[in-house]
Structures are given as structure tokens and as C-alpha cells.
Motif scaffolding. Structure first.
Motif, PDB file in Angstrom:
ATOM      1  N   SER A  66       0.808  -1.222   0.000  1.00 61.35           N
ATOM      2  CA  SER A  66       0.000   0.000   0.000  1.00 61.35           C
ATOM      3  C   SER A  66       0.842   1.274   0.000  1.00 61.35           C
ATOM      4  CB  SER A  66      -0.942   0.012   1.210  1.00 61.35           C
ATOM      5  OG  SER A  66      -0.221   0.257   2.404  1.00 61.35           O
ATOM      6  N   LEU A  67       2.116   1.187   0.366  1.00 64.25           N
ATOM      7  CA  LEU A  67       2.951   2.392   0.404  1.00 64.25           C
ATOM      8  C   LEU A  67       3.040   3.020  -0.987  1.00 64.25           C
ATOM      9  CD1 LEU A  67       5.939   1.382   2.702  1.00 64.25           C
ATOM     10  CD2 LEU A  67       4.160   3.063   3.183  1.00 64.25           C
ATOM     11  N   THR A  68       2.634   4.267  -1.083  1.00 63.62           N
ATOM     12  CA  THR A  68       2.631   4.985  -2.354  1.00 63.62           C
ATOM     13  C   THR A  68       3.070   6.410  -2.110  1.00 63.62           C
ATOM     14  OG1 THR A  68       0.747   3.644  -3.070  1.00 63.62           O
ATOM     15  CG2 THR A  68       1.206   5.627  -4.337  1.00 63.62           C
ATOM     16  N   LEU A  69       4.118   6.832  -2.812  1.00 62.99           N
ATOM     17  CA  LEU A  69       4.611   8.209  -2.730  1.00 62.99           C
ATOM     18  C   LEU A  69       4.083   8.972  -3.935  1.00 62.99           C
ATOM     19  CD1 LEU A  69       6.414  10.452  -1.567  1.00 62.99           C
ATOM     20  CD2 LEU A  69       8.329   9.442  -2.824  1.00 62.99           C
ATOM     21  N   THR A  70       3.258   9.982  -3.678  1.00 62.97           N
ATOM     22  CA  THR A  70       2.705  10.809  -4.751  1.00 62.97           C
ATOM     23  C   THR A  70       3.171  12.243  -4.552  1.00 62.97           C
ATOM     24  OG1 THR A  70       0.757   9.388  -4.880  1.00 62.97           O
ATOM     25  CG2 THR A  70       0.602  11.565  -5.909  1.00 62.97           C
ATOM     26  N   THR A  71       3.809  12.782  -5.567  1.00 59.31           N
ATOM     27  CA  THR A  71       4.266  14.172  -5.559  1.00 59.31           C
ATOM     28  C   THR A  71       3.449  14.927  -6.597  1.00 59.31           C
ATOM     29  OG1 THR A  71       6.499  13.444  -5.000  1.00 59.31           O
ATOM     30  CG2 THR A  71       6.260  15.692  -5.839  1.00 59.31           C
ATOM     31  N   THR A  72       2.865  16.045  -6.181  1.00 59.82           N
ATOM     32  CA  THR A  72       2.084  16.883  -7.077  1.00 59.82           C
ATOM     33  C   THR A  72       2.628  18.302  -7.004  1.00 59.82           C
ATOM     34  OG1 THR A  72       0.124  15.543  -6.613  1.00 59.82           O
ATOM     35  CG2 THR A  72      -0.231  17.664  -7.701  1.00 59.82           C
ATOM     36  N   VAL A  73       2.923  18.882  -8.170  1.00 61.67           N
ATOM     37  CA  VAL A  73       3.384  20.269  -8.242  1.00 61.67           C
ATOM     38  C   VAL A  73       2.366  21.030  -9.082  1.00 61.67           C
ATOM     39  CG1 VAL A  73       5.235  21.822  -8.976  1.00 61.67           C
ATOM     40  CG2 VAL A  73       5.796  19.538  -8.099  1.00 61.67           C
ATOM     41  N   ASN A  74       1.806  22.101  -8.499  1.00 61.95           N
ATOM     42  CA  ASN A  74       0.852  22.928  -9.226  1.00 61.95           C
ATOM     43  C   ASN A  74       0.937  24.364  -8.697  1.00 61.95           C
ATOM     44  OD1 ASN A  74      -0.626  22.958  -6.803  1.00 61.95           O
ATOM     45  ND2 ASN A  74      -1.882  21.227  -7.449  1.00 61.95           N
ATOM     46  N   ALA A  75       0.012  25.200  -9.063  1.00 65.64           N
ATOM     47  CA  ALA A  75       0.057  26.616  -8.690  1.00 65.64           C
ATOM     48  C   ALA A  75       0.013  26.823  -7.179  1.00 65.64           C
ATOM     49  CB  ALA A  75      -1.086  27.368  -9.360  1.00 65.64           C
ATOM     50  N   GLN A  76      -0.555  25.891  -6.440  1.00 68.11           N
ATOM     51  CA  GLN A  76      -0.607  26.022  -4.982  1.00 68.11           C
ATOM     52  C   GLN A  76       0.729  25.708  -4.321  1.00 68.11           C
ATOM     53  OE1 GLN A  76      -3.337  24.312  -6.624  1.00 68.11           O
ATOM     54  NE2 GLN A  76      -4.147  26.400  -6.625  1.00 68.11           N
ATOM     55  N   GLY A  77       1.575  24.913  -4.949  1.00 69.31           N
ATOM     56  CA  GLY A  77       2.858  24.537  -4.361  1.00 69.31           C
ATOM     57  C   GLY A  77       3.203  23.093  -4.663  1.00 69.31           C
ATOM     58  N   ILE A  78       3.909  22.492  -3.742  1.00 70.54           N
ATOM     59  CA  ILE A  78       4.346  21.109  -3.887  1.00 70.54           C
ATOM     60  C   ILE A  78       3.652  20.297  -2.801  1.00 70.54           C
ATOM     61  CG2 ILE A  78       6.312  19.533  -3.837  1.00 70.54           C
ATOM     62  CD1 ILE A  78       8.059  21.972  -4.652  1.00 70.54           C
ATOM     63  N   ARG A  79       2.907  19.300  -3.224  1.00 73.75           N
ATOM     64  CA  ARG A  79       2.191  18.441  -2.277  1.00 73.75           C
ATOM     65  C   ARG A  79       2.813  17.056  -2.313  1.00 73.75           C
ATOM     66  NH1 ARG A  79      -2.291  14.864  -1.702  1.00 73.75           N
ATOM     67  NH2 ARG A  79      -3.276  15.213   0.313  1.00 73.75           N
ATOM     68  N   LEU A  80       3.070  16.565  -1.132  1.00 77.11           N
ATOM     69  CA  LEU A  80       3.634  15.234  -0.964  1.00 77.11           C
ATOM     70  C   LEU A  80       2.631  14.398  -0.186  1.00 77.11           C
ATOM     71  CD1 LEU A  80       6.157  13.225  -0.556  1.00 77.11           C
ATOM     72  CD2 LEU A  80       6.301  14.358   1.639  1.00 77.11           C
ATOM     73  N   HIS A  81       2.323  13.230  -0.711  1.00 77.67           N
ATOM     74  CA  HIS A  81       1.426  12.311  -0.009  1.00 77.67           C
ATOM     75  C   HIS A  81       2.103  10.939  -0.004  1.00 77.67           C
ATOM     76  CE1 HIS A  81      -2.289  10.793   1.620  1.00 77.67           C
ATOM     77  NE2 HIS A  81      -2.308   9.841   0.698  1.00 77.67           N
ATOM     78  N   TYR A  82       2.476  10.477   1.175  1.00 78.19           N
ATOM     79  CA  TYR A  82       3.076   9.147   1.318  1.00 78.19           C
ATOM     80  C   TYR A  82       2.038   8.268   2.001  1.00 78.19           C
ATOM     81  CZ  TYR A  82       7.299   6.301   0.950  1.00 78.19           C
ATOM     82  OH  TYR A  82       8.222   5.372   0.565  1.00 78.19           O
ATOM     83  N   ALA A  83       1.138   7.719   1.179  1.00 71.31           N
ATOM     84  CA  ALA A  83       0.032   6.918   1.708  1.00 71.31           C
ATOM     85  C   ALA A  83       0.564   5.584   2.212  1.00 71.31           C
ATOM     86  CB  ALA A  83      -1.002   6.689   0.613  1.00 71.31           C
ATOM     87  N   PRO A  84       0.071   5.080   3.282  1.00 74.83           N
ATOM     88  CA  PRO A  84      -0.978   5.593   4.153  1.00 74.83           C
ATOM     89  C   PRO A  84      -0.442   6.371   5.356  1.00 74.83           C
ATOM     90  CG  PRO A  84      -0.545   3.330   4.734  1.00 74.83           C
ATOM     91  CD  PRO A  84       0.407   3.691   3.622  1.00 74.83           C
ATOM     92  N   LEU A  85       0.761   6.926   5.260  1.00 77.31           N
ATOM     93  CA  LEU A  85       1.427   7.471   6.436  1.00 77.31           C
ATOM     94  C   LEU A  85       1.268   8.974   6.667  1.00 77.31           C
ATOM     95  CD1 LEU A  85       4.750   5.458   6.062  1.00 77.31           C
ATOM     96  CD2 LEU A  85       2.797   4.939   7.526  1.00 77.31           C
TER      97      LEU A  85
END
Length: 170
Positions: A66-85
């Protein structure tokens, strides 16, 4: 609207081989004791105990899967989501500098490093090193460093506080 999104999973063959070996011990024990009727070990558990104890290694495998590292870069900034943590958002105004770096093995998962600050990594040895204005550092592992820097450069050049951004000559 321009956006960078990358999702990474832990796909290292040696990790899955190790996890398969751990689960294999329980499979062997259950096969020997419950299916073939031979006690497993010198002091065997009850059949119920053996089945219940198999939940632990299966839960570990499910967790790593289930460990998934998702990086999103957009106008709001840089979002990091390391599910499920964990999940965190860095806004452009808080970033002083960002650069792509190659690093030696720092481990996988989430950890603190004296060199890179908080490290979020699923695989590889390339990441976006972010220096915040308050002195904190973050290292976000990536498999797409050029595209990531291109997107970061785009948003920094719009009308933010223009932190320094660089791509190393590797």
C-alpha cells in the motif's frame, strides 16, 4: 493548467524477495501442520495459533504494497502524499531554493537525514531537495527529475518570490 504528478511504489526485487521469504515460512508451517498433519517445529503452536500468527506477515506485505509516494506540483505549491502514512503541502512563498540532487542510498520510506532534512523516498537515488526559508529541508525522491524541475521552474517564474532553482550537471 500545467501540473506535475508522479506516483511511486516500492518495487525493489530484493524487498519483495525478503517479504516472500517471511510469508513463505508461514505457508510452509501451515502446509506441514494443518494440511499434511506433521507438527511444525519442536514446540508447535495450535493450528488456530498458527493461522492467527500468519496475519502478522500478511499485514506487513499488505502495508508495503500500500505504500505509495505521490508528488504533485501545481500553482498552490508542492504536495507530498506518502500513503498511508503522511501528507504535507509546501507553498511557493515558503520555498527559498530547490534543486535536483543525486544522493547515495539514504534508505526508503520516511526518515530524517542530517544532510537532506526529511527524506521521502520510494526508490532510486534522485530527488528534489527543497530548502525552506525557515531553514528546514525536504528531499522528495523522483524518477522524473527533468520533468519535475521543468514544472517547478514554471511555477517559480510566474509571480512567486523567485527562489533559486537549479538542475545539476550530472
Amino acid at each position: 493548467m500545467l501540473e506535475f504528478k508522479e506516483t511511486q511504489k516500492m518495487t525493489q526485487w530484493w524487498l519483495w524477495l525478503l517479504l516472500a521469504g517471511v510469508v513463505g515460512i508461514w505457508v510452509w508451517g501451515i502446509t506441514q501442520q494443518i494440511i499434511l498433519g506433521h507438527p511444525f517445529g519442536n514446540h508447535p503452536m495450535s493450528n488456530t495459533g498458527l493461522l492467527v500468527s500468519a496475519i502478522f506477515p500478511l499485514a506487513i506485505v499488505a502495508f508495503f504494497y500500500s505504500l505509495t509516494l505521490t508528488t504533485t506540483v501545481n500553482a498552490q505549491g508542492i504536495r507530498l502524499h506518502y500513503a498511508p502514512l503522511t501528507s504535507t503541502q509546501l507553498i511557493w512563498d515558503d520555498i527559498r531554493e530547490a534543486e535536483v540532487v543525486r544522493y547515495r542510498f539514504v534508505g526508503y520510506g520516511i526518515r530524517a537525514s542530517p544532510t537532506y532534512g526529511m527524506v521521502y523516498n520510494a526508490k532510486g537515488n534522485t530527488g528534489l531537495l527543497i530548502h525552506k526559508k525557515n531553514g528546514e529541508k525536504f528531499l522528495l525522491g523522483t524518477q522524473q527529475p527533468e520533468r519535475l524541475m521543468q514544472t517547478v521552474n514554471h511555477f517559480i517564474s510566474i509571480d512567486y518570490t523567485s527562489p533559486k532553482v537549479s538542475t545539476p550537471s550530472v
